[in-house]
Scaffold this motif. Structure first.
Motif, PDB file in Angstrom:
ATOM      1  N   ASN A  98       0.861  -1.180   0.000  1.00 14.39           N
ATOM      2  CA  ASN A  98       0.000   0.000   0.000  1.00 14.39           C
ATOM      3  C   ASN A  98       0.898   1.231   0.000  1.00 14.39           C
ATOM      4  O   ASN A  98       1.920   1.248   0.682  1.00 14.39           O
ATOM      5  CB  ASN A  98      -0.926   0.004   1.222  1.00 14.39           C
ATOM      6  N   ILE A  99       0.500   2.226  -0.767  1.00 13.16           N
ATOM      7  CA  ILE A  99       1.282   3.459  -0.828  1.00 13.16           C
ATOM      8  C   ILE A  99       0.364   4.632  -0.525  1.00 13.16           C
ATOM      9  O   ILE A  99      -0.659   4.827  -1.199  1.00 13.16           O
ATOM     10  CB  ILE A  99       1.927   3.648  -2.222  1.00 13.16           C
ATOM     11  N   LYS A 100       0.729   5.382   0.496  1.00  9.86           N
ATOM     12  CA  LYS A 100      -0.002   6.601   0.834  1.00  9.86           C
ATOM     13  C   LYS A 100       0.870   7.792   0.456  1.00  9.86           C
ATOM     14  O   LYS A 100       2.001   7.920   0.943  1.00  9.86           O
ATOM     15  CB  LYS A 100      -0.327   6.635   2.334  1.00  9.86           C
ATOM     16  N   ILE A 101       0.351   8.623  -0.418  1.00  6.19           N
ATOM     17  CA  ILE A 101       1.085   9.815  -0.847  1.00  6.19           C
ATOM     18  C   ILE A 101       0.824  10.912   0.168  1.00  6.19           C
ATOM     19  O   ILE A 101      -0.326  11.310   0.392  1.00  6.19           O
ATOM     20  CB  ILE A 101       0.645  10.261  -2.255  1.00  6.19           C
ATOM     21  N   ILE A 102       1.888  11.382   0.806  1.00 10.34           N
ATOM     22  CA  ILE A 102       1.780  12.438   1.815  1.00 10.34           C
ATOM     23  C   ILE A 102       1.855  13.803   1.154  1.00 10.34           C
ATOM     24  O   ILE A 102       1.093  14.709   1.467  1.00 10.34           O
ATOM     25  CB  ILE A 102       2.894  12.306   2.881  1.00 10.34           C
ATOM     26  N   ASN A 103       2.790  13.946   0.215  1.00 11.53           N
ATOM     27  CA  ASN A 103       2.991  15.236  -0.434  1.00 11.53           C
ATOM     28  C   ASN A 103       3.707  15.042  -1.753  1.00 11.53           C
ATOM     29  O   ASN A 103       4.446  14.068  -1.924  1.00 11.53           O
ATOM     30  CB  ASN A 103       3.813  16.160   0.473  1.00 11.53           C
ATOM     31  N   LYS A 104       3.483  15.972  -2.671  1.00  6.87           N
ATOM     32  CA  LYS A 104       4.181  15.993  -3.960  1.00  6.87           C
ATOM     33  C   LYS A 104       4.724  17.393  -4.188  1.00  6.87           C
ATOM     34  O   LYS A 104       4.033  18.381  -3.932  1.00  6.87           O
ATOM     35  CB  LYS A 104       3.230  15.649  -5.112  1.00  6.87           C
ATOM     36  N   PHE A 105       5.946  17.442  -4.667  1.00  5.30           N
ATOM     37  CA  PHE A 105       6.588  18.703  -5.016  1.00  5.30           C
ATOM     38  C   PHE A 105       7.096  18.576  -6.446  1.00  5.30           C
ATOM     39  O   PHE A 105       7.757  17.591  -6.785  1.00  5.30           O
ATOM     40  CB  PHE A 105       7.770  18.995  -4.082  1.00  5.30           C
ATOM     41  N   TYR A 106       6.790  19.563  -7.278  1.00  6.73           N
ATOM     42  CA  TYR A 106       7.137  19.489  -8.694  1.00  6.73           C
ATOM     43  C   TYR A 106       8.265  20.439  -9.037  1.00  6.73           C
ATOM     44  O   TYR A 106       8.360  21.526  -8.462  1.00  6.73           O
ATOM     45  CB  TYR A 106       5.922  19.849  -9.555  1.00  6.73           C
ATOM     46  N   SER A 107       9.083  20.044 -10.008  1.00 12.20           N
ATOM     47  CA  SER A 107      10.079  20.972 -10.529  1.00 12.20           C
ATOM     48  C   SER A 107       9.349  22.058 -11.315  1.00 12.20           C
ATOM     49  O   SER A 107       8.182  21.899 -11.706  1.00 12.20           O
ATOM     50  CB  SER A 107      11.084  20.246 -11.426  1.00 12.20           C
ATOM     51  N   LYS A 108      10.039  23.138 -11.568  1.00 13.90           N
ATOM     52  CA  LYS A 108       9.439  24.301 -12.230  1.00 13.90           C
ATOM     53  C   LYS A 108       8.823  23.937 -13.579  1.00 13.90           C
ATOM     54  O   LYS A 108       7.769  24.437 -13.947  1.00 13.90           O
ATOM     55  CB  LYS A 108      10.498  25.384 -12.382  1.00 13.90           C
ATOM     56  N   ASN A 109       9.479  23.047 -14.322  1.00 12.95           N
ATOM     57  CA  ASN A 109       9.003  22.677 -15.662  1.00 12.95           C
ATOM     58  C   ASN A 109       8.201  21.370 -15.679  1.00 12.95           C
ATOM     59  O   ASN A 109       7.854  20.867 -16.731  1.00 12.95           O
ATOM     60  CB  ASN A 109      10.183  22.579 -16.628  1.00 12.95           C
ATOM     61  N   PHE A 110       7.945  20.805 -14.513  1.00  9.76           N
ATOM     62  CA  PHE A 110       7.180  19.563 -14.357  1.00  9.76           C
ATOM     63  C   PHE A 110       7.823  18.376 -15.073  1.00  9.76           C
ATOM     64  O   PHE A 110       7.135  17.479 -15.538  1.00  9.76           O
ATOM     65  CB  PHE A 110       5.718  19.749 -14.806  1.00  9.76           C
ATOM     66  N   LYS A 111       9.145  18.373 -15.120  1.00  5.64           N
ATOM     67  CA  LYS A 111       9.881  17.224 -15.673  1.00  5.64           C
ATOM     68  C   LYS A 111      10.261  16.245 -14.572  1.00  5.64           C
ATOM     69  O   LYS A 111      10.739  15.153 -14.849  1.00  5.64           O
ATOM     70  CB  LYS A 111      11.147  17.690 -16.414  1.00  5.64           C
ATOM     71  N   SER A 112      10.078  16.660 -13.319  1.00  9.32           N
ATOM     72  CA  SER A 112      10.388  15.783 -12.193  1.00  9.32           C
ATOM     73  C   SER A 112       9.500  16.156 -11.010  1.00  9.32           C
ATOM     74  O   SER A 112       8.917  17.235 -10.970  1.00  9.32           O
ATOM     75  CB  SER A 112      11.867  15.885 -11.806  1.00  9.32           C
ATOM     76  N   ALA A 113       9.437  15.215 -10.068  1.00  6.62           N
ATOM     77  CA  ALA A 113       8.649  15.443  -8.860  1.00  6.62           C
ATOM     78  C   ALA A 113       9.275  14.685  -7.703  1.00  6.62           C
ATOM     79  O   ALA A 113       9.849  13.615  -7.889  1.00  6.62           O
ATOM     80  CB  ALA A 113       7.215  14.976  -9.062  1.00  6.62           C
ATOM     81  N   ALA A 114       9.170  15.264  -6.529  1.00  4.50           N
ATOM     82  CA  ALA A 114       9.574  14.586  -5.297  1.00  4.50           C
ATOM     83  C   ALA A 114       8.289  14.231  -4.557  1.00  4.50           C
ATOM     84  O   ALA A 114       7.403  15.074  -4.398  1.00  4.50           O
ATOM     85  CB  ALA A 114      10.451  15.493  -4.445  1.00  4.50           C
ATOM     86  N   CYS A 115       8.193  12.979  -4.148  1.00  6.17           N
ATOM     87  CA  CYS A 115       6.973  12.496  -3.501  1.00  6.17           C
ATOM     88  C   CYS A 115       7.314  11.909  -2.140  1.00  6.17           C
ATOM     89  O   CYS A 115       8.151  11.010  -2.042  1.00  6.17           O
ATOM     90  CB  CYS A 115       6.307  11.429  -4.365  1.00  6.17           C
ATOM     91  N   GLN A 116       6.664  12.430  -1.106  1.00  6.81           N
ATOM     92  CA  GLN A 116       6.801  11.873   0.230  1.00  6.81           C
ATOM     93  C   GLN A 116       5.715  10.826   0.406  1.00  6.81           C
ATOM     94  O   GLN A 116       4.535  11.102   0.150  1.00  6.81           O
ATOM     95  CB  GLN A 116       6.649  12.965   1.282  1.00  6.81           C
ATOM     96  N   LEU A 117       6.129   9.629   0.827  1.00  4.60           N
ATOM     97  CA  LEU A 117       5.224   8.483   0.861  1.00  4.60           C
ATOM     98  C   LEU A 117       5.332   7.724   2.178  1.00  4.60           C
ATOM     99  O   LEU A 117       6.380   7.765   2.821  1.00  4.60           O
ATOM    100  CB  LEU A 117       5.584   7.493  -0.264  1.00  4.60           C
ATOM    101  N   ILE A 118       4.262   7.025   2.496  1.00  2.00           N
ATOM    102  CA  ILE A 118       4.333   5.962   3.485  1.00  2.00           C
ATOM    103  C   ILE A 118       4.022   4.681   2.714  1.00  2.00           C
ATOM    104  O   ILE A 118       2.941   4.544   2.130  1.00  2.00           O
ATOM    105  CB  ILE A 118       3.350   6.154   4.642  1.00  2.00           C
ATOM    106  N   VAL A 119       5.002   3.792   2.683  1.00  5.13           N
ATOM    107  CA  VAL A 119       4.859   2.539   1.949  1.00  5.13           C
ATOM    108  C   VAL A 119       4.669   1.421   2.975  1.00  5.13           C
ATOM    109  O   VAL A 119       5.493   1.250   3.869  1.00  5.13           O
ATOM    110  CB  VAL A 119       6.101   2.272   1.071  1.00  5.13           C
TER     111      VAL A 119
END
Length: 121
Positions: free
Chosen positions: A69-90
């Protein structure tokens, strides 16, 4: 310009949700479609390059746990949306780990890199 960025943000957000859903449901076919051929995966246990190696690694994880199970806590995107950082509880069966994934997309919106970090042991 802003409209184009909004469309990219929506597309990347949808791709991230699809990726985590496919991973949690152990769907190698969907993951195969989402990965670029030369995907790079680095986490606290491995460093792999090529779709085949990453899918094989995912398959080993899937076979090791009955339930993911994966719970997404937060998502942060790069300025151009070519990458993202995702905080998760797995959750892997009953074990929960806090993970941060940094996911990169190529120009075809395929996942080209995944860097996964945890402070868990």
């Amino acid at each position: 310009m802003k409209k184009n960025l909004k469309l990219r943000e929506k597309k990347v957000n949808n791709l991230l949700n699809m990726y985590f859903k496919a991973f949690a449901s152990k769907d190698l076919i969907k993951l195969d479609k989402m990965f670029s051929e030369n995907i790079l995966l680095k986490d606290w246990t491995t460093n792999l390059k090529t779709k085949k190696k990453v899918l094989d690694f995912n398959k080993k994880i899937f076979n090791s746990f009955l339930k993911i199970n994966i719970k997404i806590i937060n998502k942060f995107y790069s300025k151009n949306f070519k990458s993202a950082a995702c905080q998760l509880i797995v959750s892997l069966d009953k074990k929960k780990i806090h993970v941060t994934d940094i996911i990169y997309f190529n120009n075809m919106y395929k996942i080209s890199k995944i860097f996964a970090f945890t402070n868990e042991k």
